[in-house]
Design an enzyme around this catalytic site. Structure first.
Site, PDB file in Angstrom:
ATOM      1  N   PRO A  36     -15.354 -38.981  -0.716  1.00 14.19           N
ATOM      2  CG  PRO A  36     -14.974 -41.091  -1.648  1.00 14.19           C
ATOM      3  CD  PRO A  36     -16.035 -40.026  -1.490  1.00 14.19           C
ATOM      4  CB  CYS A  38      14.980 -20.515   7.728  1.00  9.97           C
ATOM      5  SG  CYS A  38      15.837 -19.558   8.981  1.00  9.97           S
ATOM      6  CD  GLU A  39       8.851 -21.221  10.896  1.00  7.83           C
ATOM      7  OE1 GLU A  39       8.247 -20.907  11.939  1.00  7.83           O
ATOM      8  OE2 GLU A  39       9.195 -20.395  10.024  1.00  7.83           O
TER       9      GLU A  39
END
Length: 461
Positions: free
Chosen positions: A319, A389-390
């Site tokens: 885990p 900027c996407e």
């Protein structure tokens, strides 16, 4: 998504059926399974973690910042240790690793799974006993394997015939006999995103069971007699809620174990079922507890061993997300709030895909809440986005926030302990956030914030 009281279903607007637009009854209420165990609302409705106000954290450490509830992480590690007392619990370091976390999981009695030279270096530098380290990876270099052998790493998980030859040669040179497991690709495709389902045949990990490569690898290791083959390993994916995939995987791996016994007279003493146990990112997620997982996995293994007339091997599990994921939330500051022609409200925060790529990469769902105060305003369905900027720079696709959310407000996104800081980038030359651990009302920096000076220091042109 609902970081508050149950309301909207998760997914994007295009995925929703009639009736999904259900705002929460209380915009300030928190859903316990989404948050670290010591998060609550305090004075003025601000979030507190282990008694410390997030406004104080923001003032001292800035935003964005990953905030780790140390006692939460430790208690989840202890929960797995208690649920699997006769097994080896490996914390999957790829979820998030730093020296402080290595020490925490070591102190709680867990083993550690690493999958690169950098993770191995971090583990060793923090004092993790090498014999409690398992070394994964589909393309371990000669230098990485050399370091693992010299350090005395407890288990190397073999992933290819090239690696068998590589490790065998190194072991001969050093006169050592490292313990190894063979990673078996069992043909089970977990119900998860294509890029995090790791046990179907068409992928880079492990030896194919159906094609006979797994058996051939085991026979090669046994016949050469240089490496100490301890058992088989299988990992079927990530963010898994249904144990039926583990049942099929265990059946197939134990059938191979019986085949090895019948062909070579060797009954392997260990079995690693991997990890991938899911956590709650939204109210639509319902993860099993460690106790529930232990009961189901033990029942599966006991039944399959009886069917194959095999002694029950010592189990290992891995885990990572289930321990660190819920123990962390990310704290942001709102920069702009923009209504786009009544179609959608965009709440822009000072981080984004550079500190949490999972929404863009995996279409992952997250929750959010106003963190610095309570509000009596009506719920507003918003999209929490980053500063990059996407157009795909989305943190939370859809969430109800108070209609009076404004620049300067703090927003917290829970469940960001796994694969957020570890996959963080410097996209747009944005420095990566710090990790702040909180315990008993005190905060300490365990990973400092990157600076522009850090970025420029690597630019030698």
């Amino acid at each position: 998504m609902r970081a508050h009281e149950a309301g909207a279903m998760h997914g994007d607007i295009g995925d929703r059926g009639p009736g999904w637009l259900r705002p929460p009854a209380d915009i300030n209420a928190l859903v316990p399974q989404l948050w670290p165990r010591r998060v609550a609302r305090g004075a003025g409705g601000a979030l507190t973690v282990a008694g410390l106000d997030v406004r104080e954290l923001a003032a001292e450490y800035g935003t964005p910042a990953y905030v780790l509830d140390e006692d939460d992480l430790r208690s989840r590690a202890r929960d797995f240790r208690a649920a699997f007392p006769d097994a080896d619990v490996y914390y999957a370091g790829k979820a998030f690793l730093c020296r402080a976390v290595v020490r925490m999981i070591a102190e709680e009695g867990l083993h550690l799974d690493v999958c690169s030279g950098g993770e191995l270096a971090t583990a060793l530098s923090a004092g993790m006993p090498a014999e409690r380290i398992g070394f994964h990876g589909n393309n371990k270099s000669v230098s990485e394997l050399t370091r693992a052998l010299d350090a005395g790493v407890g288990r190397v998980i073999l992933d290819s015939f090239t690696e068998i030859d590589r490790l065998t040669a190194l072991a001969r040179e050093r006169g050592v006999r490292p313990a190894v497991l063979i990673r078996v690709t069992v043909g089970v495709e977990a119900h998860t995103h294509e890029f995090i389902a790791t046990a179907h045949e068409d992928q880079k990990f492990g030896f194919s069971l159906a094609g006979g490569a797994a058996a051939a690898a085991a026979f090669k290791v046994i016949d050469e007699g240089v490496l100490d083959l301890r058992g088989l390993h299988s990992h079927i994916g990530s963010q898994i809620f249904d144990t039926s995939g583990f049942e099929v995987s265990a059946r197939r791996v134990l059938a191979l174990q019986a085949q090895i016994r019948d062909a070579r007279g060797v009954e392997l003493p260990e079995l690693d079922l991997g990890g991938g146990f899911g956590i709650a990112y939204t109210t639509q997620d319902d993860p099993a507890t460690p106790d529930e997982l232990a009961k189901r996995l033990r029942k599966i293994v006991d039944l399959e061993c009886a069917a194959e007339n095999l002694a029950v091997p010592r189990l290992s599990i891995e885990p990572g997300r289930a321990i660190v994921g819920p123990a962390v939330f990310t704290l942001y500051e709102v920069g702009t709030v923009k209504d786009v022609d009544g179609l959608r409200t965009y709440v822009s925060v000072d981080g984004g895909m550079s500190d949490n790529i999972r929404t863009a990469l995996y279409d992952a769902s997250y929750s959010a809440t106003l963190a610095g105060r309570a509000s009596t305003a009506e719920p507003l369905l918003a999209r929490v986005v980053g500063k990059h900027c996407e157009s795909g720079d989305i943190v939370v696709k859809d969430e109800f926030l108070p209609a009076d959310v404004q620049p300067g407000d703090l927003v917290a996104v829970p469940g960001t302990g796994a694969y957020c800081r570890s996959m963080a980038s410097n996209y747009n030359h944005v420095p990566r956030p710090p990790v702040v651990a909180v315990r008993d009302g005190r905060a300490r920096l365990i990973v400092r914030r990157e600076t522009e000076e850090d970025l420029l220091a690597l630019d030698v042109g």
